[in-house]
Scaffold this motif. Sequence first.
Motif, PDB file in Angstrom:
ATOM      1  N   LEU A 275       0.893  -1.184   0.287  1.00  0.00           N
ATOM      2  CA  LEU A 275       0.075  -0.033   0.108  1.00  0.00           C
ATOM      3  C   LEU A 275       0.828   1.200  -0.104  1.00  0.00           C
ATOM      4  N   SER A 276       0.332   2.369  -0.596  1.00  0.00           N
ATOM      5  CA  SER A 276       1.039   3.615  -0.510  1.00  0.00           C
ATOM      6  C   SER A 276       2.440   3.271  -1.313  1.00  0.00           C
ATOM      7  N   MET A 277       2.551   2.496  -2.460  1.00  0.00           N
ATOM      8  CA  MET A 277       3.730   2.138  -3.167  1.00  0.00           C
ATOM      9  C   MET A 277       4.543   3.597  -3.507  1.00  0.00           C
ATOM     10  N   HIS A 278       5.885   3.547  -3.335  1.00  0.00           N
ATOM     11  CA  HIS A 278       6.700   4.714  -3.835  1.00  0.00           C
ATOM     12  C   HIS A 278       6.713   5.703  -3.012  1.00  0.00           C
ATOM     13  N   SER A 279       5.745   5.611  -1.727  1.00  0.00           N
ATOM     14  CA  SER A 279       5.843   6.859  -0.784  1.00  0.00           C
ATOM     15  C   SER A 279       6.637   6.489   0.228  1.00  0.00           C
ATOM     16  N   PRO A 280       7.157   7.745   1.101  1.00  0.00           N
ATOM     17  CA  PRO A 280       8.215   7.559   2.233  1.00  0.00           C
ATOM     18  C   PRO A 280       7.738   6.571   3.200  1.00  0.00           C
ATOM     19  N   MET A 281       6.410   6.211   3.015  1.00  0.00           N
ATOM     20  CA  MET A 281       6.039   5.258   4.373  1.00  0.00           C
ATOM     21  C   MET A 281       5.000   4.172   3.494  1.00  0.00           C
ATOM     22  N   GLU A 282       5.839   3.219   3.031  1.00  0.00           N
ATOM     23  CA  GLU A 282       5.025   2.062   2.319  1.00  0.00           C
ATOM     24  C   GLU A 282       4.507   0.978   3.361  1.00  0.00           C
ATOM     25  N   ILE A 283       3.616   0.268   3.186  1.00  0.00           N
ATOM     26  CA  ILE A 283       2.855  -0.490   4.168  1.00  0.00           C
ATOM     27  C   ILE A 283       2.654  -2.068   3.574  1.00  0.00           C
ATOM     28  N   VAL A 284       3.257  -2.990   4.362  1.00  0.00           N
ATOM     29  CA  VAL A 284       3.021  -4.353   3.779  1.00  0.00           C
ATOM     30  C   VAL A 284       2.282  -5.130   5.031  1.00  0.00           C
ATOM     31  N   SER A 285       1.723  -6.263   4.640  1.00  0.00           N
ATOM     32  CA  SER A 285       0.975  -7.105   5.480  1.00  0.00           C
ATOM     33  C   SER A 285       2.214  -8.253   6.019  1.00  0.00           C
ATOM     34  N   LYS A 286       2.408  -8.323   7.391  1.00  0.00           N
ATOM     35  CA  LYS A 286       3.351  -9.467   7.821  1.00  0.00           C
ATOM     36  C   LYS A 286       2.939 -10.632   7.199  1.00  0.00           C
ATOM     37  N   VAL A 287       1.948 -11.206   7.162  1.00  0.00           N
ATOM     38  CA  VAL A 287       1.583 -12.530   6.865  1.00  0.00           C
ATOM     39  C   VAL A 287       1.890 -12.714   5.426  1.00  0.00           C
ATOM     40  N   ASP A 288       1.754 -11.420   4.506  1.00  0.00           N
ATOM     41  CA  ASP A 288       2.162 -11.660   3.148  1.00  0.00           C
ATOM     42  C   ASP A 288       3.653 -11.930   2.994  1.00  0.00           C
ATOM     43  N   VAL A 289       4.222 -10.992   4.005  1.00  0.00           N
ATOM     44  CA  VAL A 289       5.780 -11.233   3.719  1.00  0.00           C
ATOM     45  C   VAL A 289       5.997 -12.590   4.240  1.00  0.00           C
ATOM     46  N   TYR A 290       5.585 -13.485   5.143  1.00  0.00           N
ATOM     47  CA  TYR A 290       6.092 -14.952   5.330  1.00  0.00           C
ATOM     48  C   TYR A 290       5.531 -15.926   4.330  1.00  0.00           C
ATOM     49  N   GLU A 291       4.226 -15.669   3.769  1.00  0.00           N
ATOM     50  CA  GLU A 291       3.877 -16.291   2.719  1.00  0.00           C
ATOM     51  C   GLU A 291       4.794 -16.414   1.579  1.00  0.00           C
TER      52      GLU A 291
END
Length: 453
Positions: A427-443
């Motif tokens: 979410l908010s890709m290329h912004s100074p504060m991008e967001i990811v989901s921890k479970v997506d990172v693990y999967e």
Amino acid sequence: MYRKNAWKKYADDNSVVMDFAEKYKHFLSECKTERLVTRYAIKLLEENGYVFADKVKSVKKGDKIYFTNKNKNVAAFIIGEKPLAEGMRILGAHIDSPRLDLKENPIYESKGFAMGNTHYYGGVKKYQWVTFPLALHGVIVKKDGTVVEVNIGEAEDDPIVGITDLLIHLSADQQAKPLAKAIEGEDLDISLGSIPLNDKEKEPVKANVLRLLKDKYGVEEEDFISAEIEVVPAGKARDYGLDKSMIAGYGHDDRVCAYTSLLALLDSKPGEFTSCCILVDKEEIGSVGATGAQSLFFENIIAKLAILMNDANPMWTARLALENSKMLSSDVSAAFDPLYASVNDPQNSAYFGEGIVITKYTGSRGKSGSNDANPEFYAEIRKIMDDAGVVWQTAELGKVDQGGGGTIAYILGNYNMNVIDAGIAVLSMHSPMEIVSKVDVYEAFLGYRAFLK
Ligand code: MN
Ligand code: MN
């Protein structure tokens, strides 16, 4: 449907997801430039028994080896049982992120301020970078070859820098402009100081800043000509959301896929095919140059691997190895944002918590510039993910005529290799504060590891 919420998989105990996220947050906070990612990756590789290629005379199956390129690329391998010419299993991610670079002649004085002139790198929405705490990371190389490392704005007692914005009270003209014009590229200049150096009449504030830099780093103004100073968001990656299910930070694109790909390799054993993880630079500006995915670096090191295997025809073996390889282009995908639902086709979007995103094609204006993976290869990937119990989803980048984007997939595809994009929704890709989901990172980590098996 295969589509499901990955958190349900960890309903009884999600500590494995949360623990992985802690390690990733540390990496992301420490690695604000491609050079820092490269150094961190080398440290992890050496701790896990990988040997620098220049130190070995030959390689055989089961060996772990890595190559580097100009401090900005790493490629690590586990040699498999089958001959190299039968192909490799490759994970490839980019480690550069959008940012502001200091210009070659950056420092000037204006009305009592010392300022730093920047040139933005990659696709940025300029208004997002003003009134945000920024740090300086990079290197200054002096004429004698000394490399001076710069890091200002991360330590608790360090100053930060930043870009000012107009107060609302006097913004009548600015507010009437389109968003893309409200803040111009030449206005993205950072404030560096405001104290004049007493005995200087001409540009005393700039002189004072230069004096500070000379004291701390031993550099002169002219040394900035051969420097690479990146202006990036200051501070550490943080948990995001009351349930701490997400991570807010700078540079998820694409360091989140780089980290998970590298850890997937580190967690792999020697297999049938040679496994590889390659981290490249310059994706955000077209994968060009010596350290981008279009560089001959990768092709050359495959030939070097063949030479280390005593191959009679290393160049041809390298060609065959590349052609017969299979690759996941590990890059992020655009997450569905409920605040901006209209830009997505809801049935072909990536959702937070639904696992690794497999993307058959990227591109824009009718898939232009896209790799568009073969369905035969996609079917293999579906089977690998399902057999390993990985939660995955498929998506394209927004509505057909809304825009688009690209990855390094097509570049490796040019070797006649089967490549498909696989990564993490942001979410908010290329912004100074991008967001990811921890479970997506693990999967994603699980998906990459399953692919290498
Ligand atoms: Mn990317
Ligand atoms: Mn990007």
